[in-house]
Design a protein around this motif. Sequence first.
Motif, PDB file in Angstrom:
ATOM      1  N   THR A  53       0.889  -1.277  -0.023  1.00 21.17           N
ATOM      2  CA  THR A  53       0.003  -0.090   0.088  1.00 21.17           C
ATOM      3  C   THR A  53       0.922   1.052   0.167  1.00 21.17           C
ATOM      4  O   THR A  53       1.997   1.500   0.686  1.00 21.17           O
ATOM      5  CB  THR A  53      -0.944   0.246   1.148  1.00 21.17           C
ATOM      6  N   ARG A  80       6.710   6.930  -9.045  1.00 20.30           N
ATOM      7  CA  ARG A  80       5.895   5.918  -9.058  1.00 20.30           C
ATOM      8  C   ARG A  80       4.993   6.064  -9.784  1.00 20.30           C
ATOM      9  O   ARG A  80       4.407   6.952 -10.678  1.00 20.30           O
ATOM     10  CB  ARG A  80       4.885   6.274  -7.747  1.00 20.30           C
ATOM     11  N   PHE A 113       1.472   3.721 -11.584  1.00 20.40           N
ATOM     12  CA  PHE A 113       0.301   2.904 -11.375  1.00 20.40           C
ATOM     13  C   PHE A 113      -0.357   2.291 -12.757  1.00 20.40           C
ATOM     14  O   PHE A 113      -0.428   3.088 -13.625  1.00 20.40           O
ATOM     15  CB  PHE A 113      -0.612   3.667 -10.690  1.00 20.40           C
ATOM     16  N   VAL A 154      -5.562  -2.923 -13.886  1.00 15.32           N
ATOM     17  CA  VAL A 154      -5.509  -4.338 -14.215  1.00 15.32           C
ATOM     18  C   VAL A 154      -6.935  -4.563 -14.642  1.00 15.32           C
ATOM     19  O   VAL A 154      -7.893  -4.705 -14.052  1.00 15.32           O
ATOM     20  CB  VAL A 154      -4.919  -5.455 -13.131  1.00 15.32           C
ATOM     21  N   ARG A 209      -9.443  -7.409 -13.269  1.00 21.43           N
ATOM     22  CA  ARG A 209      -9.846  -7.177 -11.913  1.00 21.43           C
ATOM     23  C   ARG A 209     -10.884  -6.024 -12.002  1.00 21.43           C
ATOM     24  O   ARG A 209     -11.639  -5.967 -11.016  1.00 21.43           O
ATOM     25  CB  ARG A 209      -8.523  -6.860 -10.927  1.00 21.43           C
ATOM     26  N   MET A 269      -5.476   3.721  -5.236  1.00 24.23           N
ATOM     27  CA  MET A 269      -4.958   2.262  -4.760  1.00 24.23           C
ATOM     28  C   MET A 269      -6.117   2.047  -3.664  1.00 24.23           C
ATOM     29  O   MET A 269      -6.824   0.830  -3.749  1.00 24.23           O
ATOM     30  CB  MET A 269      -3.679   1.979  -4.516  1.00 24.23           C
ATOM     31  N   CYS A 317      -9.841   1.491  -4.795  1.00 27.42           N
ATOM     32  CA  CYS A 317     -10.390   0.427  -5.403  1.00 27.42           C
ATOM     33  C   CYS A 317     -10.688  -0.594  -4.636  1.00 27.42           C
ATOM     34  O   CYS A 317      -9.888  -1.214  -3.946  1.00 27.42           O
ATOM     35  CB  CYS A 317      -9.194  -0.103  -6.466  1.00 27.42           C
ATOM     36  N   GLU A 336      -8.985  -4.081  -5.595  1.00 30.57           N
ATOM     37  CA  GLU A 336      -7.303  -3.852  -5.712  1.00 30.57           C
ATOM     38  C   GLU A 336      -7.044  -4.095  -7.107  1.00 30.57           C
ATOM     39  O   GLU A 336      -6.097  -4.909  -7.598  1.00 30.57           O
ATOM     40  CB  GLU A 336      -6.693  -4.970  -4.835  1.00 30.57           C
ATOM     41  N   GLU A 393      -2.322  -1.304  -9.318  1.00 32.30           N
ATOM     42  CA  GLU A 393      -1.068  -1.982  -8.837  1.00 32.30           C
ATOM     43  C   GLU A 393       0.008  -0.972  -9.079  1.00 32.30           C
ATOM     44  O   GLU A 393      -0.059  -0.187 -10.440  1.00 32.30           O
ATOM     45  CB  GLU A 393      -0.965  -3.184  -9.380  1.00 32.30           C
ATOM     46  N   ALA A 394       0.776  -0.737  -8.279  1.00 34.62           N
ATOM     47  CA  ALA A 394       2.123  -0.004  -8.522  1.00 34.62           C
ATOM     48  C   ALA A 394       3.129  -0.794  -9.580  1.00 34.62           C
ATOM     49  O   ALA A 394       3.345  -2.089  -9.266  1.00 34.62           O
ATOM     50  CB  ALA A 394       2.739   0.308  -7.503  1.00 34.62           C
ATOM     51  N   VAL A 395       3.537  -0.213 -10.525  1.00 31.49           N
ATOM     52  CA  VAL A 395       4.644  -0.791 -11.174  1.00 31.49           C
ATOM     53  C   VAL A 395       5.815  -0.028 -11.197  1.00 31.49           C
ATOM     54  O   VAL A 395       6.015   1.007 -10.893  1.00 31.49           O
ATOM     55  CB  VAL A 395       4.116  -0.886 -12.848  1.00 31.49           C
TER      56      VAL A 395
END
Length: 174
Positions: free
Chosen positions: A2, A110, A112, A115, A118, A163, A166, A169, A172-174
Amino acid sequence: MTVEARVECGPARMARVLMDFAQDRLCGRCLPCPIGVAQALAILGRLRRGAGQQEDLSRLSRISASLLETARCRRGKEAAQALADSLRDEEGYSAHLAGRCPDGACRDLRRFRVVAERCTMCDRCREICPRGAIRGDPYIPYRSDNRPYVILEKRCDGCGLCMPACPVEAIEAV
């Protein structure tokens, strides 16, 4: 992971240590400490923004070696040793040179992504984004033209508010 948790990467931790040293523990008896710490903080700031260059690592190494030799007080030598110790994390510093933060601690680095498999298209992420960096349409049954949600990297400032917003979930962080 998180975004709310306080995570620090090598450059961020070192910048905090040097900033604490400069603000609270700088004795002022010699010039190498304030000059070296100011230079190191500038370099660490560039690394945290993703604007660092390869020679910045050798500059940081020279600064720490110089401070170890020339600092008059124990605190200055401790700050120099902390900088030298942090430079042993070559992977972390190399990642920052490549424009990414492996710990996700540097806000400017950072990234994000949504996906799609999901995502339920609930629209909560888009509503909470302060920069309007999330595009997409809420799900409407029986329509085939629902646009999937995407995060526009150029507009995203890395705040990470999307994040926790949602419920499934899907961000997501990439």
